[in-house]
Enzyme design. Structure first.
Site, short mmCIF file in Angstrom:
data_model
loop_
_atom_site.label_atom_id
_atom_site.label_comp_id
_atom_site.label_asym_id
_atom_site.label_seq_id
_atom_site.Cartn_x
_atom_site.Cartn_y
_atom_site.Cartn_z
NE ARG A 23 -3.68 -0.63 -0.16
CZ ARG A 23 -4.92 -0.70 0.29
NH1 ARG A 23 -5.28 -1.69 1.05
NH2 ARG A 23 -5.81 0.20 -0.01
NE ARG A 27 -6.75 6.20 2.18
CZ ARG A 27 -7.67 5.52 2.84
NH1 ARG A 27 -8.78 6.09 3.18
NH2 ARG A 27 -7.46 4.26 3.16
NE ARG A 36 -9.19 9.26 -3.54
CZ ARG A 36 -10.43 9.68 -3.41
NH1 ARG A 36 -10.93 10.58 -4.22
NH2 ARG A 36 -11.19 9.18 -2.46
CG ASP A 72 -8.92 -1.71 -4.77
OD1 ASP A 72 -8.41 -0.98 -3.90
OD2 ASP A 72 -9.70 -2.64 -4.49
CE1 TYR A 147 -13.34 -5.50 0.97
CE2 TYR A 147 -12.09 -7.55 1.02
CZ TYR A 147 -12.28 -6.25 1.46
OH TYR A 147 -11.44 -5.72 2.40
#
Ligand code: CP3
Length: 345
Positions: A23, A27, A36, A72, A147
């Site tokens: 990751r 962010r 973003r 993703d 998911y």
């Protein structure tokens, strides 16, 4: 080309272990947050120039030894016809979650070159400019199923576990489709230029040992086999799996096994003594909130525990969103420092 990662995957000699972070393109980076603010998540994913730009950020800013494609795991459910929405503040949500046979029958045929053309184009664009290997990835079949059944992330995936219990045949039908899709997506990414592939079986820890054997491992093995047919090394990461590491390695044929932070490095190596496999991991991502002196100390212990050969330094799961960038830098620098022969910290 910096090929430390490729050599570590093949357990060849290296001057020092390669380092990257799961990751890493996300962010915690102010440069990502700035992008973003101008584009929503799906626009970033589906615009090859933007995805390529995000992929390169940690290489340019931090000097990691590998890039991981900005994408993703949920792009496969999306390609199969589930609607993906990512609102600010909440995690991603999949519309049209799987409840019965009709829901599985409605899934679209999966053609990566077609439905995920933008992902492959992002890979082709990125590899042209990168001086480090690019890692392509996909979710493991059970993780994708969890998911798709739940519709979103979950602490314990109870809806998904309930479906395995109530409708095992339905679950196997879905997992069969997902093993095929994950394997073909990974192979397509390798053909587009990814030099290493990682499978994120992130929901592994939700299953009992018995159900991991029935619903996760055989499908994970199928996806890994399809990916390895391209000749590209595959990293399997199944955090919290209630299964001995060597069993996952033997069943899947993984080139590299990801070690989560709950596992002791030397114990992982001992478990894997009979396997021809490299290790990746495993500093607790929360430790990047400790002072840099503590980070250096823990990195030294981690590298000593794993040893230099067949080892890729990483966290034991993804970097957390609020992690100070300076501490990420301390982590990367610490690997370089302790890996020098005779280095003291
Ligand atoms: O930096 C990288 O590793 C490359 C890109 C990447 C993303 N997601 C981008 C992303 C990778 C490898 C993933 C994998 C992923 N996605 C996993 C498996 C990895 C793991 O940690 O176990 C899972 C379970 C997902 C599903 C997903 N996507 C979740 C749960 C979330 C929200 C929470 C979170 O972790 O960020 C996402 C959104 C997402 N995927 C973001 C990014 C950069 C944040 C989106 C935003 O900007 O709002």
């Amino acid at each position: 080309m910096n090929d430390l990662l490729l050599r570590a995957c093949r357990r060849e000699p290296v001057e020092r272990p390669p380092v990257w972070l799961m990751r890493q393109a996300g962010r915690y980076l102010p440069e990502y947050r700035a992008l973003r603010a101008r584009h929503d998540f799906l626009t970033l994913l589906r615009t090859p120039e933007l995805a390529a730009q995000v992929t390169s950020l940690p290489v340019d800013l931090l000097g990691v030894d590998a890039a991981i494609l900005f994408s993703d795991i949920l792009v496969i459910p999306m390609a199969l016809g589930l609607e993906l929405t990512v609102a600010d503040g909440t995690g991603p949500v999949l519309g049209g979650r799987i409840r019965n046979d009709a829901d599985v029958a409605r899934l679209l045929p999966f053609e990566p070159e077609d439905s995920l053309a933008w992902q492959l184009e992002a890979i082709r664009l990125t590899v042209n400019t990168l001086a480090v290997p690019l890692i392509g990835f996909a979710g493991g079949p059970w993780t994708l199923a969890s998911y798709m059944i739940e519709g979103r992330g979950s602490a314990d995936f109870r809806l998904a576990r309930r479906l395995l219990a109530e409708s095992p045949a339905l679950a196997h039908g879905l997992l069969d489709r997902l093993a095929d899709a994950a394997g073909r997506s990974l192979a397509a990414q390798a053909r587009a230029g990814a030099r290493v592939l990682q499978v994120f079986e992130s929901s592994a820890g939700a299953l009992s040992p018995r159900d991991y054997q029935e619903f996760a491992l055989p499908y994970l093995a199928r996806a890994v086999r399809a990916a390895r047919e391209t000749g590209v090394p595959v990293i399997v990461f199944a955090p919290g799996a209630n299964c001995p590491l060597d069993r996952t390695v033997r069943a899947t044929g993984a080139d590299v096994i990801g070690i989560d932070w709950r596992t002791d490095p030397a114990e992982a190596r001992a478990r894997l003594a009979e396997c021809e496999v490299a290790c990746q991991g495993n500093l607790d991502p929360a430790l990047l909130f400790a002072p840099p002196s503590v980070i250096r100390e823990r990195v030294a212990a981690m590298v000593a525990g794993f040893g230099h050969l067949g080892y890729i330094a990483n966290l034991g799961h993804g970097v957390l969103p609020d992690t100070p960038v300076e501490h990420v830098r301390a982590f990367i620098d610490a690997v370089r420092l302790v890996a020098r022969p005779g280095a003291a910290i």
